[in-house]
Design a protein around this motif. Structure first.
Motif, PDB file in Angstrom:
ATOM      1  N   ALA A 162       0.827  -1.212   0.000  1.00 17.39           N
ATOM      2  CA  ALA A 162       0.000   0.000   0.000  1.00 17.39           C
ATOM      3  C   ALA A 162       0.860   1.259   0.000  1.00 17.39           C
ATOM      4  CB  ALA A 162      -0.927  -0.009   1.215  1.00 17.39           C
ATOM      5  N   LEU A 163       2.055   1.159   0.561  1.00 12.73           N
ATOM      6  CA  LEU A 163       2.941   2.317   0.679  1.00 12.73           C
ATOM      7  C   LEU A 163       3.980   2.400  -0.432  1.00 12.73           C
ATOM      8  CD1 LEU A 163       3.609   2.142   4.544  1.00 12.73           C
ATOM      9  CD2 LEU A 163       1.852   3.454   3.334  1.00 12.73           C
ATOM     10  N   ARG A 164       4.308   1.246  -1.041  1.00  9.42           N
ATOM     11  CA  ARG A 164       5.434   1.215  -1.972  1.00  9.42           C
ATOM     12  C   ARG A 164       5.076   0.872  -3.426  1.00  9.42           C
ATOM     13  NH1 ARG A 164       9.280  -2.533   1.940  1.00  9.42           N
ATOM     14  NH2 ARG A 164       9.906  -0.895   3.409  1.00  9.42           N
ATOM     15  N   ARG A 165       3.875   0.388  -3.669  1.00  4.73           N
ATOM     16  CA  ARG A 165       3.544  -0.107  -5.009  1.00  4.73           C
ATOM     17  C   ARG A 165       3.685   1.004  -6.053  1.00  4.73           C
ATOM     18  NH1 ARG A 165      -0.287   3.595  -6.532  1.00  4.73           N
ATOM     19  NH2 ARG A 165      -1.921   3.843  -4.969  1.00  4.73           N
ATOM     20  N   SER A 166       4.103   0.587  -7.247  1.00 10.42           N
ATOM     21  CA  SER A 166       4.209   1.526  -8.359  1.00 10.42           C
ATOM     22  C   SER A 166       2.857   1.596  -9.069  1.00 10.42           C
ATOM     23  CB  SER A 166       5.276   1.050  -9.349  1.00 10.42           C
ATOM     24  OG  SER A 166       4.840  -0.146  -9.991  1.00 10.42           O
ATOM     25  N   PRO A 167       2.636   2.617  -9.896  1.00 14.19           N
ATOM     26  CA  PRO A 167       1.377   2.687 -10.648  1.00 14.19           C
ATOM     27  C   PRO A 167       1.162   1.443 -11.514  1.00 14.19           C
ATOM     28  CG  PRO A 167       2.496   4.793 -10.720  1.00 14.19           C
ATOM     29  CD  PRO A 167       3.457   3.833 -10.095  1.00 14.19           C
ATOM     30  N   GLU A 168       2.247   0.949 -12.109  1.00  8.69           N
ATOM     31  CA  GLU A 168       2.150  -0.235 -12.953  1.00  8.69           C
ATOM     32  C   GLU A 168       1.754  -1.466 -12.134  1.00  8.69           C
ATOM     33  OE1 GLU A 168       4.458   2.857 -14.732  1.00  8.69           O
ATOM     34  OE2 GLU A 168       4.802   1.771 -12.843  1.00  8.69           O
ATOM     35  N   GLN A 169       2.335  -1.604 -10.958  1.00 14.41           N
ATOM     36  CA  GLN A 169       1.990  -2.737 -10.092  1.00 14.41           C
ATOM     37  C   GLN A 169       0.542  -2.653  -9.633  1.00 14.41           C
ATOM     38  OE1 GLN A 169       5.151  -2.111  -7.242  1.00 14.41           O
ATOM     39  NE2 GLN A 169       6.323  -3.863  -8.011  1.00 14.41           N
ATOM     40  N   MET A 170       0.067  -1.432  -9.345  1.00 12.42           N
ATOM     41  CA  MET A 170      -1.312  -1.257  -8.909  1.00 12.42           C
ATOM     42  C   MET A 170      -2.278  -1.608 -10.041  1.00 12.42           C
ATOM     43  SD  MET A 170      -2.921  -0.440  -6.140  1.00 12.42           S
ATOM     44  CE  MET A 170      -4.071  -1.768  -6.448  1.00 12.42           C
ATOM     45  N   THR A 171      -1.926  -1.206 -11.235  1.00 10.68           N
ATOM     46  CA  THR A 171      -2.768  -1.528 -12.389  1.00 10.68           C
ATOM     47  C   THR A 171      -2.875  -3.036 -12.569  1.00 10.68           C
ATOM     48  OG1 THR A 171      -2.208   0.529 -13.544  1.00 10.68           O
ATOM     49  CG2 THR A 171      -2.996  -1.306 -14.889  1.00 10.68           C
ATOM     50  N   ARG A 172      -1.764  -3.717 -12.403  1.00  7.80           N
ATOM     51  CA  ARG A 172      -1.766  -5.186 -12.550  1.00  7.80           C
ATOM     52  C   ARG A 172      -2.634  -5.846 -11.494  1.00  7.80           C
ATOM     53  NH1 ARG A 172       2.607  -9.466 -10.992  1.00  7.80           N
ATOM     54  NH2 ARG A 172       1.829 -11.294 -12.111  1.00  7.80           N
ATOM     55  N   ILE A 173      -2.526  -5.393 -10.253  1.00 10.23           N
ATOM     56  CA  ILE A 173      -3.311  -5.975  -9.163  1.00 10.23           C
ATOM     57  C   ILE A 173      -4.808  -5.803  -9.418  1.00 10.23           C
ATOM     58  CG2 ILE A 173      -3.900  -5.718  -6.708  1.00 10.23           C
ATOM     59  CD1 ILE A 173      -0.902  -5.059  -6.234  1.00 10.23           C
ATOM     60  N   LEU A 174      -5.198  -4.610  -9.841  1.00  5.91           N
ATOM     61  CA  LEU A 174      -6.612  -4.346 -10.120  1.00  5.91           C
ATOM     62  C   LEU A 174      -7.117  -5.143 -11.328  1.00  5.91           C
ATOM     63  CD1 LEU A 174      -6.732  -0.491  -9.479  1.00  5.91           C
ATOM     64  CD2 LEU A 174      -7.740  -2.295  -8.065  1.00  5.91           C
TER      65      LEU A 174
END
Length: 237
Positions: free
Chosen positions: A117-129
């Motif tokens: 939640a504190l360190r994820r990159s935008p790309e990593q967040m997009t992948r998770i979603l």
């Protein structure tokens, strides 16, 4: 005609949406009831696929879950045989026991979610979603389990802690086997989708505390189902 032959002679076509679950449950009930007695060699995958009106991969998935429960054993060159009419109380997934996973996952995946939640990159967040969206849309149990595995690995990677990522990666096959069994026995897929979405949303808004709580709640539900299968005592021993 023997009980096993009578059982096999009856066709039992089922819907694809819950195909693996239905095949597994019918086979399990046949074993528990004695219609498929201990020592019986199960029909070949092609024969079972014809009986249920499903594909061989669906049959294979159901057989894997029976073997994970310790009720059957596949012998190379000989086929699959009924070992017992009761599930094993010592579930083992690729070298890790059910207890191993229950005890270890909260100490790895809960903090990993918080750091993600504190360190994820935008790309990593997009992948998770995107993985959440894919799981919501996926009805094939085997494909869903693969997405589930990718989801948990993606969060560990997004934590920025290489040790968390490595541990989850090393246990990936075991986690997939456990997920497959829980979904086929307890129909956890839809509930897991909701829990996964809550974890992802907490990571998206950058709330470490909420992400940890959401992951802890998810793993708590998994523990509850596993414990119902192996028994409270076995989970502690």
């Amino acid at each position: 005609m023997s009980a096993g032959a009578e059982w096999l002679s009856k066709t039992n076509p089922i819907s694809r949406k819950s195909a693996a679950e239905s095949v597994f449950e019918d086979l399990r009930q046949a074993i528990v009831s004695g219609r498929l007695a201990v020592g019986t060699r199960l029909p070949a995958e092609t024969h079972l696929a014809e009986k249920y009106g499903v594909s061989r991969p669906i049959v294979r998935e159901a057989l894997r879950s029976l073997q994970t429960l310790g009720m059957t054993q596949t012998r190379t060159g000989s086929g699959t045989f009924v070992l017992t009419d009761q599930p094993s109380r010592e579930l083992n997934y690729s070298g890790y026991s059910a207890r191993d996973l229950i005890e270890a996952r909260p100490f790895i995946e809960v903090p990993a979610a918080g750091w993600a939640a504190l360190r994820r990159s935008p790309e990593q967040m997009t992948r998770i979603l995107k993985l959440c969206d894919a799981m919501d849309a996926q009805e094939d149990p085997h494909k869903w389990v693969k997405l589930d595995s990718e989801f948990h690995s993606a969060i560990a990677e997004a934590s920025g802690n290489s040790l968390f990522a490595k541990v989850v990666a090393d246990a990936r096959d075991s986690l997939s086997q456990q997920s497959e069994l829980l979904n086929i026995m307890a129909h956890r897929r839809i509930a897991s989708n909701v829990e996964h979405r809550l974890i992802a949303e907490a990571i998206a808004v950058g709330s470490g505390e909420t992400a940890r709580s959401a992951m802890e709640a998810h793993l708590g539900q998994v523990k509850q189902v596993v414990t119902s299968i192996i028994g409270e005592e076995q989970a502690r021993v």
